[in-house]
Design a protein around this motif. Structure first.
Motif, PDB file in Angstrom:
ATOM      1  N   THR A  32       8.114  -9.076   2.115  1.00 35.31           N
ATOM      2  CA  THR A  32       7.651  -9.490   3.424  1.00 35.31           C
ATOM      3  C   THR A  32       7.916 -10.984   3.619  1.00 35.31           C
ATOM      4  O   THR A  32       7.686 -11.774   2.718  1.00 35.31           O
ATOM      5  CB  THR A  32       6.159  -9.107   3.599  1.00 35.31           C
ATOM      6  OG1 THR A  32       5.701  -9.465   4.881  1.00 35.31           O
ATOM      7  CG2 THR A  32       5.275  -9.671   2.536  1.00 35.31           C
ATOM      8  N   HIS A  48      -4.961  -9.080   7.221  1.00 38.02           N
ATOM      9  CA  HIS A  48      -3.970  -8.645   6.235  1.00 38.02           C
ATOM     10  C   HIS A  48      -4.637  -8.386   4.889  1.00 38.02           C
ATOM     11  O   HIS A  48      -4.401  -7.344   4.265  1.00 38.02           O
ATOM     12  CB  HIS A  48      -2.881  -9.716   6.100  1.00 38.02           C
ATOM     13  CG  HIS A  48      -2.032  -9.583   4.898  1.00 38.02           C
ATOM     14  ND1 HIS A  48      -1.064  -8.600   4.750  1.00 38.02           N
ATOM     15  CD2 HIS A  48      -1.992 -10.315   3.749  1.00 38.02           C
ATOM     16  CE1 HIS A  48      -0.473  -8.741   3.583  1.00 38.02           C
ATOM     17  NE2 HIS A  48      -1.021  -9.778   2.946  1.00 38.02           N
ATOM     18  N   LEU A  49      -5.472  -9.311   4.443  1.00 33.45           N
ATOM     19  CA  LEU A  49      -6.126  -9.148   3.139  1.00 33.45           C
ATOM     20  C   LEU A  49      -7.096  -7.973   3.142  1.00 33.45           C
ATOM     21  O   LEU A  49      -7.199  -7.247   2.148  1.00 33.45           O
ATOM     22  CB  LEU A  49      -6.814 -10.446   2.728  1.00 33.45           C
ATOM     23  CG  LEU A  49      -5.855 -11.605   2.428  1.00 33.45           C
ATOM     24  CD1 LEU A  49      -6.627 -12.874   2.131  1.00 33.45           C
ATOM     25  CD2 LEU A  49      -4.890 -11.257   1.298  1.00 33.45           C
ATOM     26  N   GLN A  52      -4.950  -4.994   2.652  1.00 29.38           N
ATOM     27  CA  GLN A  52      -4.491  -4.904   1.268  1.00 29.38           C
ATOM     28  C   GLN A  52      -5.592  -4.343   0.368  1.00 29.38           C
ATOM     29  O   GLN A  52      -5.331  -3.492  -0.485  1.00 29.38           O
ATOM     30  CB  GLN A  52      -4.070  -6.285   0.752  1.00 29.38           C
ATOM     31  CG  GLN A  52      -2.905  -6.892   1.482  1.00 29.38           C
ATOM     32  CD  GLN A  52      -1.597  -6.206   1.192  1.00 29.38           C
ATOM     33  OE1 GLN A  52      -1.340  -5.102   1.668  1.00 29.38           O
ATOM     34  NE2 GLN A  52      -0.771  -6.836   0.417  1.00 29.38           N
ATOM     35  N   LEU A  55      -5.871  -0.641   0.863  1.00 29.83           N
ATOM     36  CA  LEU A  55      -4.813   0.074   0.125  1.00 29.83           C
ATOM     37  C   LEU A  55      -5.155   0.163  -1.356  1.00 29.83           C
ATOM     38  O   LEU A  55      -4.920   1.184  -2.005  1.00 29.83           O
ATOM     39  CB  LEU A  55      -3.459  -0.624   0.298  1.00 29.83           C
ATOM     40  CG  LEU A  55      -2.813  -0.568   1.675  1.00 29.83           C
ATOM     41  CD1 LEU A  55      -1.486  -1.326   1.656  1.00 29.83           C
ATOM     42  CD2 LEU A  55      -2.597   0.867   2.140  1.00 29.83           C
ATOM     43  N   GLU A  56      -5.718  -0.905  -1.887  1.00 27.75           N
ATOM     44  CA  GLU A  56      -6.130  -0.925  -3.290  1.00 27.75           C
ATOM     45  C   GLU A  56      -7.210   0.122  -3.546  1.00 27.75           C
ATOM     46  O   GLU A  56      -7.115   0.907  -4.493  1.00 27.75           O
ATOM     47  CB  GLU A  56      -6.633  -2.322  -3.634  1.00 27.75           C
ATOM     48  CG  GLU A  56      -7.040  -2.507  -5.079  1.00 27.75           C
ATOM     49  CD  GLU A  56      -7.560  -3.901  -5.330  1.00 27.75           C
ATOM     50  OE1 GLU A  56      -7.023  -4.555  -6.242  1.00 27.75           O
ATOM     51  OE2 GLU A  56      -8.511  -4.348  -4.624  1.00 27.75           O
ATOM     52  N   MET A  61      -2.101   0.885  -3.450  1.00 27.11           N
ATOM     53  CA  MET A  61      -1.599  -0.407  -3.920  1.00 27.11           C
ATOM     54  C   MET A  61      -1.410  -0.392  -5.431  1.00 27.11           C
ATOM     55  O   MET A  61      -2.323  -0.015  -6.167  1.00 27.11           O
ATOM     56  CB  MET A  61      -2.597  -1.492  -3.550  1.00 27.11           C
ATOM     57  CG  MET A  61      -2.296  -2.858  -4.105  1.00 27.11           C
ATOM     58  SD  MET A  61      -1.042  -3.693  -3.196  1.00 27.11           S
ATOM     59  CE  MET A  61      -1.845  -3.853  -1.606  1.00 27.11           C
ATOM     60  N   ALA A  64       0.202  -6.721  -5.536  1.00 28.09           N
ATOM     61  CA  ALA A  64       0.649  -7.498  -4.380  1.00 28.09           C
ATOM     62  C   ALA A  64       0.311  -8.962  -4.593  1.00 28.09           C
ATOM     63  O   ALA A  64      -0.595  -9.292  -5.354  1.00 28.09           O
ATOM     64  CB  ALA A  64      -0.017  -6.995  -3.103  1.00 28.09           C
ATOM     65  N   VAL A  81       4.614  -6.621  -1.979  1.00 26.89           N
ATOM     66  CA  VAL A  81       3.600  -5.580  -2.058  1.00 26.89           C
ATOM     67  C   VAL A  81       4.273  -4.362  -2.692  1.00 26.89           C
ATOM     68  O   VAL A  81       5.306  -3.913  -2.209  1.00 26.89           O
ATOM     69  CB  VAL A  81       3.067  -5.204  -0.653  1.00 26.89           C
ATOM     70  CG1 VAL A  81       2.002  -4.127  -0.753  1.00 26.89           C
ATOM     71  CG2 VAL A  81       2.561  -6.423   0.091  1.00 26.89           C
ATOM     72  N   VAL A  83       3.753  -0.429  -3.639  1.00 24.44           N
ATOM     73  CA  VAL A  83       2.886   0.695  -3.295  1.00 24.44           C
ATOM     74  C   VAL A  83       3.369   1.996  -3.929  1.00 24.44           C
ATOM     75  O   VAL A  83       4.539   2.154  -4.254  1.00 24.44           O
ATOM     76  CB  VAL A  83       2.786   0.886  -1.755  1.00 24.44           C
ATOM     77  CG1 VAL A  83       2.152  -0.326  -1.098  1.00 24.44           C
ATOM     78  CG2 VAL A  83       4.139   1.203  -1.141  1.00 24.44           C
ATOM     79  N   ASP A  98       0.497  -2.800   8.238  1.00 27.75           N
ATOM     80  CA  ASP A  98      -0.007  -4.103   7.797  1.00 27.75           C
ATOM     81  C   ASP A  98      -0.173  -5.009   9.015  1.00 27.75           C
ATOM     82  O   ASP A  98       0.764  -5.178   9.800  1.00 27.75           O
ATOM     83  CB  ASP A  98       0.977  -4.718   6.808  1.00 27.75           C
ATOM     84  CG  ASP A  98       0.495  -6.006   6.175  1.00 27.75           C
ATOM     85  OD1 ASP A  98      -0.202  -6.799   6.854  1.00 27.75           O
ATOM     86  OD2 ASP A  98       0.840  -6.243   5.016  1.00 27.75           O
TER      87      ASP A  98
END
Length: 134
Positions: A32, A48-49, A52, A55-56, A61, A64, A81, A83, A98
């Motif tokens: 990115t 964004h965080l 993330q 996703l974790e 995730m 990242a 990142v 995935v 994202d």
């Protein structure tokens, strides 16, 4: 793998055959990059965080974080990142969600990444209930 002594590429099936005894875990790397400086990135960093971390939590995730400049002295807004996804198309769909990409602060590209080698160690100290990754 190839009869050519110096090929420019090798078919995936040949790489898979040559590394058949290894892990062969298919993941996807999302590279990115900023579109228009760091201002729009800072404006979207909180959302964004959060994305993330979600996703974790979902187990999507793998890893990242920011990519430093080559000299390791600064950050120009690039990130990586990695995935877990069923396909490159599914990884692209993840990247498209994202907030950095939705807002246009960053653009991205997705590359399949095959993990064959490496190690991950976790140390857990029972007395302190702390762990360390190495």
């Amino acid at each position: 793998m190839s009869t050519d002594d110096n090929p420019k590429s090798v078919p995936v099936k040949d790489v898979m055959a040559a590394s058949g005894a290894m892990l062969q875990k298919q993941l996807f790397a999302i590279f990115t990059s900023p579109v228009d400086g760091l201002g729009p990135i800072f404006a979207n960093i909180e959302e964004h965080l959060k994305f993330q971390v979600e996703l974790e939590r979902e187990g999507v995730m793998f890893a990242a974080g920011p990519l430093w400049t080559d000299d390791g002295e600064s950050w120009e807004g690039e990130g990586l990142v990695v995935v877990r996804a069923e396909s490159r198309e599914a990884a692209i769909a993840i990247a498209e969600r994202d907030p950095m990409h939705v807002s246009g602060a960053r653009s991205f590209r997705v590359r399949p990444w095959l993990i064959n080698e490496g190690t991950l160690s976790v140390r857990l100290d029972f007395s302190t209930q702390k762990f360390t990754l190495t």
